[in-house]
Write a protein that holds these residues in place. Structure first.
Motif, PDB file in Angstrom:
ATOM      1  N   ARG A   1      -4.046  -7.567  -4.781  1.00  0.00           N
ATOM      2  CA  ARG A   1      -3.038  -7.645  -3.724  1.00  0.00           C
ATOM      3  C   ARG A   1      -1.630  -7.488  -4.301  1.00  0.00           C
ATOM      4  NH1 ARG A   1       0.072 -11.586  -2.139  1.00  0.00           N
ATOM      5  NH2 ARG A   1      -1.084 -13.188  -3.242  1.00  0.00           N
ATOM      6  N   LEU A   2      -1.359  -8.156  -5.420  1.00  0.00           N
ATOM      7  CA  LEU A   2      -0.039  -8.073  -6.043  1.00  0.00           C
ATOM      8  C   LEU A   2       0.226  -6.678  -6.614  1.00  0.00           C
ATOM      9  CD1 LEU A   2       0.054 -11.564  -7.753  1.00  0.00           C
ATOM     10  CD2 LEU A   2       1.436 -10.804  -5.812  1.00  0.00           C
ATOM     11  N   VAL A   3      -0.792  -6.049  -7.189  1.00  0.00           N
ATOM     12  CA  VAL A   3      -0.631  -4.682  -7.694  1.00  0.00           C
ATOM     13  C   VAL A   3      -0.361  -3.730  -6.541  1.00  0.00           C
ATOM     14  CG1 VAL A   3      -1.854  -2.761  -8.785  1.00  0.00           C
ATOM     15  CG2 VAL A   3      -1.941  -5.035  -9.806  1.00  0.00           C
ATOM     16  N   ALA A   4      -1.087  -3.905  -5.434  1.00  0.00           N
ATOM     17  CA  ALA A   4      -0.856  -3.067  -4.253  1.00  0.00           C
ATOM     18  C   ALA A   4       0.555  -3.282  -3.710  1.00  0.00           C
ATOM     19  CB  ALA A   4      -1.898  -3.376  -3.182  1.00  0.00           C
ATOM     20  N   GLU A   5       1.020  -4.499  -3.787  1.00  0.00           N
ATOM     21  CA  GLU A   5       2.381  -4.804  -3.326  1.00  0.00           C
ATOM     22  C   GLU A   5       3.418  -4.089  -4.203  1.00  0.00           C
ATOM     23  OE1 GLU A   5       4.990  -8.844  -2.577  1.00  0.00           O
ATOM     24  OE2 GLU A   5       2.799  -8.977  -2.445  1.00  0.00           O
ATOM     25  N   CYS A   6       3.142  -3.976  -5.500  1.00  0.00           N
ATOM     26  CA  CYS A   6       4.044  -3.251  -6.407  1.00  0.00           C
ATOM     27  C   CYS A   6       4.090  -1.769  -6.058  1.00  0.00           C
ATOM     28  CB  CYS A   6       3.577  -3.392  -7.855  1.00  0.00           C
ATOM     29  SG  CYS A   6       3.736  -5.035  -8.542  1.00  0.00           S
ATOM     30  N   ASP A   7       2.957  -1.217  -5.610  1.00  0.00           N
ATOM     31  CA  ASP A   7       2.856   0.211  -5.312  1.00  0.00           C
ATOM     32  C   ASP A   7       3.362   0.579  -3.924  1.00  0.00           C
ATOM     33  OD1 ASP A   7       1.810   0.637  -7.800  1.00  0.00           O
ATOM     34  OD2 ASP A   7      -0.275   0.574  -7.139  1.00  0.00           O
ATOM     35  N   ALA A   8       3.708  -0.410  -3.121  1.00  0.00           N
ATOM     36  CA  ALA A   8       4.180  -0.138  -1.762  1.00  0.00           C
ATOM     37  C   ALA A   8       5.517   0.608  -1.813  1.00  0.00           C
ATOM     38  CB  ALA A   8       4.338  -1.442  -0.986  1.00  0.00           C
ATOM     39  N   PRO A   9       5.772   1.479  -0.837  1.00  0.00           N
ATOM     40  CA  PRO A   9       7.049   2.198  -0.808  1.00  0.00           C
ATOM     41  C   PRO A   9       8.232   1.227  -0.761  1.00  0.00           C
ATOM     42  CG  PRO A   9       5.512   3.121   0.791  1.00  0.00           C
ATOM     43  CD  PRO A   9       4.887   1.863   0.262  1.00  0.00           C
ATOM     44  N   GLY A  10       9.218   1.488  -1.601  1.00  0.00           N
ATOM     45  CA  GLY A  10      10.417   0.661  -1.633  1.00  0.00           C
ATOM     46  C   GLY A  10      10.277  -0.611  -2.456  1.00  0.00           C
ATOM     47  N   SER A  11       9.109  -0.834  -3.023  1.00  0.00           N
ATOM     48  CA  SER A  11       8.886  -2.031  -3.813  1.00  0.00           C
ATOM     49  C   SER A  11       8.959  -1.683  -5.292  1.00  0.00           C
ATOM     50  CB  SER A  11       7.516  -2.633  -3.480  1.00  0.00           C
ATOM     51  OG  SER A  11       7.364  -3.866  -4.136  1.00  0.00           O
ATOM     52  N   SER A  12       8.967  -2.713  -6.119  1.00  0.00           N
ATOM     53  CA  SER A  12       8.968  -2.502  -7.572  1.00  0.00           C
ATOM     54  C   SER A  12       8.290  -3.684  -8.247  1.00  0.00           C
ATOM     55  CB  SER A  12      10.394  -2.359  -8.089  1.00  0.00           C
ATOM     56  OG  SER A  12      11.070  -3.589  -7.973  1.00  0.00           O
ATOM     57  N   VAL A  13       7.907  -3.473  -9.493  1.00  0.00           N
ATOM     58  CA  VAL A  13       7.282  -4.547 -10.265  1.00  0.00           C
ATOM     59  C   VAL A  13       8.256  -5.706 -10.419  1.00  0.00           C
ATOM     60  CG1 VAL A  13       6.365  -5.161 -12.529  1.00  0.00           C
ATOM     61  CG2 VAL A  13       5.697  -3.009 -11.467  1.00  0.00           C
ATOM     62  N   THR A  14       9.510  -5.402 -10.657  1.00  0.00           N
ATOM     63  CA  THR A  14      10.516  -6.457 -10.824  1.00  0.00           C
ATOM     64  C   THR A  14      10.652  -7.297  -9.560  1.00  0.00           C
ATOM     65  OG1 THR A  14      11.720  -5.106 -12.411  1.00  0.00           O
ATOM     66  CG2 THR A  14      12.926  -6.912 -11.373  1.00  0.00           C
ATOM     67  N   ARG A  15      10.716  -6.621  -8.420  1.00  0.00           N
ATOM     68  CA  ARG A  15      10.862  -7.344  -7.149  1.00  0.00           C
ATOM     69  C   ARG A  15       9.659  -8.260  -6.893  1.00  0.00           C
ATOM     70  NH1 ARG A  15      12.090  -3.530  -2.509  1.00  0.00           N
ATOM     71  NH2 ARG A  15      14.058  -3.518  -3.594  1.00  0.00           N
TER      72      ARG A  15
END
Length: 100
Positions: free
Chosen positions: A20-34
């Motif tokens: 879920r967290l990896v998918a959240e990183c890959d979402a448009p406008g998102s980033s690993v840092t965020r």
């Protein structure tokens, strides 16, 4: 911020939570840092999970980034000045010929 009390200091992440967290990183406008700041996780840990997902070690998609493409066959074009045949009009024009 999460305060950990007791003997155990490390959080345990289930495979579902990691995905879920990896998918959240890959979402448009998102980033690993965020995502790491939002969930109070070290960025290196998220990068490790992303690498594991890509390699298929955590499950999920492993064949991202590749798409089969079929290109049409180009017709033969006769070179204007020499009569040579080529499939690419740019080759004709690069030799100094005007193909119009």
């Amino acid at each position: 911020m999460e305060i950990i009390t007791g003997v155990e200091r490390r959080r345990r992440w289930s495979v579902e939570e990691k995905l879920r967290l990896v998918a959240e990183c890959d979402a448009p406008g998102s980033s690993v840092t965020r995502v790491s700041r939002q969930h109070d996780i070290n960025r290196a840990l998220l990068w490790t999970w992303r690498r594991q997902v890509r390699r298929g070690e955590l499950g999920g998609e492993t064949d991202r980034g590749f798409l089969a493409v079929t290109l049409p066959t180009l017709p033969w074009v006769r070179h204007c000045s020499t009569g040579a045949r080529t499939r690419d009009w740019r080759l004709c024009c690069l030799t100094g010929c005007i193909c119009s």
